[in-house]
Design an enzyme around this catalytic site. Structure first.
Site, short mmCIF file in Angstrom:
data_model
loop_
_atom_site.label_atom_id
_atom_site.label_comp_id
_atom_site.label_asym_id
_atom_site.label_seq_id
_atom_site.Cartn_x
_atom_site.Cartn_y
_atom_site.Cartn_z
CE LYS A 23 -3.89 2.33 0.30
NZ LYS A 23 -3.61 3.64 0.81
CG HIS A 53 -1.74 1.93 -4.04
ND1 HIS A 53 -2.26 3.06 -3.42
CD2 HIS A 53 -2.69 1.53 -4.92
CE1 HIS A 53 -3.46 3.33 -3.91
NE2 HIS A 53 -3.74 2.41 -4.82
CD GLU A 105 -3.09 8.03 -4.30
OE1 GLU A 105 -3.14 8.98 -3.48
OE2 GLU A 105 -3.57 6.91 -4.05
#
Length: 312
Positions: A180, A183, A187
């Protein structure tokens, strides 16, 4: 399946509402009472405090549930708050019980918490949750770390919380939060690239209607994406983003990704520059090209994360 759930912010409250609709029994606790009352109206069981939550996980447990131990999902702010609740729970749970950290914790903190809990025989898993509050309400994307046996134990819960095919067990404890973290670093870079492109379009000689450009971009182009779609939604609401702040708020994950890349000796200029732009966004004049670029990033954050991005 019956679980305890602690933390009813934008993500937590919406996830609990979704879980209730999927047939999961939820005992809910939150420091502020308003979101608790909302989920209780939807069928959750109210816990007055942590001790009450643990007690209420017992009475209606089936023999199989009791054998497997209690399951408590944390959806809390990263850092000290999560540490506080993990420590308190470690003192009232029993060996064989399981804590899931669904917040955006730094993976190294996750490893430390796992070590503390393992010493007491309490199981621990980390789940990185993506999709924003809307995803939490309708089915999120879940990146899961923990022992295989624990993953099998909570698989029905995972299926209930996730969108179809939007979950995976990625490895031992820490793997979920690490995935995450990366991720969110990606982003940052994707959002910055989109924002820079918008700024170039806006300041060109062609007087583009940005809504039309992004409507086209989001139909079968190579950059078609949820981020492009969210920006299109923001532009439809406010074509000049006049009410959006040029100051981009930044949570920890992007910084953690850059820090981890450096520790691994991996060059990550896109992620590093994207993070620095957020750090320095308060120095950019609102009406400058850079200020508009920053507004684009803020607008996307407002759309997918329901973050507060309006000007004060």
């Amino acid at each position: 399946m019956k679980i305890g759930y602690i933390g009813l912010g934008k993500m937590g409250k919406n996830m609990v509402l979704h879980l209730l609709e999927q047939g999961i029994e939820v005992v809910a606790f939150n420091r502020s009472p308003e979101p608790v009352e909302e989920v209780v109206q939807a069928g959750a069981i109210k816990a007055e405090n942590l001790e009450d939550l643990v007690v209420k996980l017992d009475p209606s447990a089936t023999a199989q549930d009791d054998k497997n131990g209690k399951i408590i999902w944390l959806m809390l702010t990263a850092g000290d708050v999560t540490d506080e609740f993990v420590k308190k729970l470690s003192e009232i749970l029993k060996p064989g019980d399981l804590i899931i950290d669904g917040g955006n914790s730094y993976y190294k903190d996750t490893l430390k918490r796992a070590e503390l809990l393992t010493q007491k025989g309490i199981h621990f898993m980390d789940i990185g949750v993506s999709g924003g509050p809307k995803g939490a309400r309708t089915g999120a994307c879940l990146m899961i770390g923990g022992e295989v046996e624990d993953f099998e134990k909570i698989k029905d819960l995972v299926v209930a919380a996730a969108a179809p095919e939007a979950f995976a067990h990625l490895g031992p404890v820490g793997a979920g939060h690490f995935a995450k973290m990366v991720h969110n670093g990606i982003e940052y870079g994707m959002m910055e690239a989109i924002a820079e492109g918008v700024a170039i379009l806006k300041n060109s000689e062609f007087n583009f209607d940005l809504k039309k450009v992004f409507e086209v971009y989001n139909h079968r182009s190579v950059i078609e994406s949820r981020l492009v779609g969210w920006l299109l939604d923001a532009l439809k609401e406010d074509p000049e983003l006049s009410d959006t702040s040029p100051v981009i708020a930044s949570t920890g994950e992007g910084e953690w990704t850059v820090k981890t890349a450096k520790e691994m000796g991996i060059s990550s200029p896109v992620l590093e520059d994207s993070f620095k732009i957020r750090q320095n966004s308060s120095n950019d004049q609102e009406n400058s090209p850079s200020g508009f670029r920053n507004k684009v990033v803020s607008a996307m954050r407002g759309q997918f994360g329901q973050h507060s991005v309006k000007k004060n």
